[in-house]
Scaffold this motif. Structure first.
Motif, mmCIF file in Angstrom:
data_model
loop_
_atom_site.group_PDB
_atom_site.id
_atom_site.type_symbol
_atom_site.label_atom_id
_atom_site.label_comp_id
_atom_site.label_asym_id
_atom_site.label_seq_id
_atom_site.Cartn_x
_atom_site.Cartn_y
_atom_site.Cartn_z
ATOM 1 N N SER A 139 13.406 -11.251 -5.351
ATOM 2 C CA SER A 139 12.872 -12.612 -5.413
ATOM 3 C C SER A 139 11.408 -12.648 -4.983
ATOM 4 O O SER A 139 10.746 -13.668 -5.124
ATOM 5 N N GLY A 140 10.918 -11.536 -4.437
ATOM 6 C CA GLY A 140 9.527 -11.550 -4.040
ATOM 7 C C GLY A 140 9.054 -10.238 -3.453
ATOM 8 O O GLY A 140 9.802 -9.266 -3.347
ATOM 9 N N ILE A 141 7.772 -10.268 -3.054
ATOM 10 C CA ILE A 141 7.101 -9.096 -2.477
ATOM 11 C C ILE A 141 6.687 -9.440 -1.053
ATOM 12 O O ILE A 141 6.170 -10.533 -0.811
ATOM 13 N N THR A 142 6.882 -8.514 -0.136
ATOM 14 C CA THR A 142 6.336 -8.679 1.209
ATOM 15 C C THR A 142 5.422 -7.490 1.494
ATOM 16 O O THR A 142 5.805 -6.345 1.268
ATOM 17 N N VAL A 143 4.217 -7.792 1.973
ATOM 18 C CA VAL A 143 3.336 -6.710 2.420
ATOM 19 C C VAL A 143 3.368 -6.692 3.941
ATOM 20 O O VAL A 143 3.100 -7.703 4.599
ATOM 21 N N SER A 144 3.743 -5.520 4.472
ATOM 22 C CA SER A 144 3.889 -5.359 5.916
ATOM 23 C C SER A 144 3.023 -4.178 6.355
ATOM 24 O O SER A 144 2.118 -3.767 5.646
ATOM 25 N N GLY A 145 3.325 -3.627 7.526
ATOM 26 C CA GLY A 145 2.497 -2.513 7.976
ATOM 27 C C GLY A 145 3.230 -1.655 8.981
ATOM 28 O O GLY A 145 4.466 -1.685 9.041
ATOM 29 N N GLY A 146 2.440 -1.006 9.897
ATOM 30 C CA GLY A 146 1.046 -1.271 10.179
ATOM 31 C C GLY A 146 0.747 -2.759 10.239
ATOM 32 O O GLY A 146 1.623 -3.567 10.476
ATOM 33 N N GLU A 147 -0.492 -3.077 9.963
ATOM 34 C CA GLU A 147 -0.888 -4.477 9.873
ATOM 35 C C GLU A 147 -1.461 -4.726 8.482
ATOM 36 O O GLU A 147 -2.489 -4.136 8.118
ATOM 37 N N ALA A 148 -0.799 -5.614 7.744
ATOM 38 C CA ALA A 148 -1.167 -5.847 6.343
ATOM 39 C C ALA A 148 -2.636 -6.243 6.192
ATOM 40 O O ALA A 148 -3.308 -5.818 5.250
ATOM 41 N N THR A 149 -3.159 -7.038 7.129
ATOM 42 C CA THR A 149 -4.515 -7.562 6.925
ATOM 43 C C THR A 149 -5.609 -6.536 7.216
ATOM 44 O O THR A 149 -6.769 -6.792 6.933
ATOM 45 N N VAL A 150 -5.234 -5.386 7.772
ATOM 46 C CA VAL A 150 -6.239 -4.313 7.940
ATOM 47 C C VAL A 150 -6.752 -3.882 6.556
ATOM 48 O O VAL A 150 -7.902 -3.503 6.393
ATOM 49 N N GLN A 151 -5.890 -3.994 5.538
ATOM 50 C CA GLN A 151 -6.296 -3.682 4.158
ATOM 51 C C GLN A 151 -6.210 -4.968 3.320
ATOM 52 O O GLN A 151 -5.643 -4.976 2.217
ATOM 53 N N ALA A 152 -6.785 -6.040 3.878
ATOM 54 C CA ALA A 152 -6.672 -7.361 3.245
ATOM 55 C C ALA A 152 -7.266 -7.389 1.842
ATOM 56 O O ALA A 152 -6.764 -8.107 0.967
ATOM 57 N N GLY A 153 -8.340 -6.627 1.600
ATOM 58 C CA GLY A 153 -8.967 -6.606 0.275
ATOM 59 C C GLY A 153 -7.995 -6.125 -0.786
ATOM 60 O O GLY A 153 -8.003 -6.607 -1.928
ATOM 61 N N PHE A 154 -7.127 -5.208 -0.423
ATOM 62 C CA PHE A 154 -6.116 -4.706 -1.366
ATOM 63 C C PHE A 154 -4.997 -5.734 -1.542
ATOM 64 O O PHE A 154 -4.540 -5.981 -2.659
ATOM 65 N N VAL A 155 -4.566 -6.327 -0.440
ATOM 66 C CA VAL A 155 -3.489 -7.337 -0.523
ATOM 67 C C VAL A 155 -3.930 -8.463 -1.459
ATOM 68 O O VAL A 155 -3.161 -8.929 -2.304
ATOM 69 N N LEU A 156 -5.192 -8.866 -1.325
ATOM 70 C CA LEU A 156 -5.714 -9.951 -2.167
ATOM 71 C C LEU A 156 -5.642 -9.564 -3.652
ATOM 72 O O LEU A 156 -5.166 -10.355 -4.480
ATOM 73 N N GLU A 157 -6.093 -8.368 -3.989
ATOM 74 C CA GLU A 157 -6.082 -7.951 -5.397
ATOM 75 C C GLU A 157 -4.650 -7.816 -5.920
ATOM 76 O O GLU A 157 -4.358 -8.181 -7.053
ATOM 77 N N LEU A 158 -3.761 -7.306 -5.079
ATOM 78 C CA LEU A 158 -2.356 -7.160 -5.490
ATOM 79 C C LEU A 158 -1.723 -8.522 -5.739
ATOM 80 O O LEU A 158 -1.080 -8.758 -6.776
ATOM 81 N N PHE A 159 -1.912 -9.443 -4.815
ATOM 82 C CA PHE A 159 -1.305 -10.774 -4.954
ATOM 83 C C PHE A 159 -1.918 -11.535 -6.140
ATOM 84 O O PHE A 159 -1.212 -12.239 -6.864
#
Ligand code: SF4
Length: 232
Positions: free
Chosen positions: A72-92
């Protein structure tokens, strides 16, 4: 934040029922900006490690595609997801703009140690954030994580105000952050921000932790009952 089309990935779980609502594909990114004594995955703290795999947005989308019928969805976790926020943004952005991924929700599992500018950029493409609060008291937070909780508390307030805070998670460690006073203060602080705040209790376990925390007691059934009575 700088655009990033590649990420250091610690691991992937294609189906999880414990990382947000429904059945979720979970991407664990490498790198964390806290250093918690009770960390269950300390190998994910350094950003660079030979254990991590470099993956592109397209690589991750290909894996999501395989899991698509069942999630039903994607979760980005870590580590800390926002350490690589630039990637999370492009993925989302890629997920939200593609017809084939229509209906998938995008969640972030975060320690909250990120500035408002990062949340402002992620928010339009993020359905919800699950945020860990290790301690309301700043000295206790520094003791447990090595850093102040100022940014964490601001993240909770800000994400709630823009309706992106899905839940706050408390990792409770007997004798360290689980006294009645600490729990009452924390619950009161959170419910003053939002009376409907979802608060989830995570019980400390020694599995996977570093040597020092291995000596700490685990949460008992009685502890858990007390936590739930106070927090809920
Ligand atoms: S925030 Fe999470 S990943 Fe980072 S050190 Fe703490 S427990 Fe580990």
């Amino acid at each position: 934040m700088p655009k990033a089309l590649h990420a250091q990935v610690a691991s992937i779980i294609k189906f999880s029922w414990v990382d947000g609502p429904g059945n979720r594909f979970v991407l664990f990114l490498q790198g964390c900006n806290l250093n918690c004594l009770a960390c269950h995955n300390p190998q994910t703290i350094p950003l660079q490690t030979p254990r991590a795999a470099e993956m592109s947005v397209d690589d991750v989308l290909a894996q999501i595609r395989q899991a698509m019928p069942y999630i039903s969805g994607i979760t980005v976790s870590g580590g800390e997801a926002t350490v690589q926020a630039g990637f999370v943004l492009e993925l989302f952005k890629a997920i939200k703009s593609a017809k084939e991924f229509e209906g998938l929700t995008t969640f972030i599992d975060s320690n909250g140690n990120a500035p408002q500018e990062i949340w402002d950029q992620l928010a339009p493409y993020t359905d919800g954030v699950m945020l860990d609060l290790k301690a309301l008291d700043d000295q206790k937070h520094i003791e447990l994580t090595g850093s102040s909780n100022t940014a964490v508390l601001e993240s909770i307030k800000y994400l709630d105000s823009i309706h992106k805070l899905y839940e706050v998670r408390l990792l409770l460690v007997p004798g360290h952050n689980d006294s009645d006073k600490q729990l009452i203060d924390t619950a009161v602080w959170l419910r003053e921000i939002d009376p409907q705040m979802r608060i989830k209790i995570n019980a400390f376990k020694t599995h996977g932790v570093r040597a020092l925390a291995r000596e700490w007691p685990e949460v008992s059934e009685e502890d858990l009952a007390r936590y739930k009575e106070i927090v809920n």
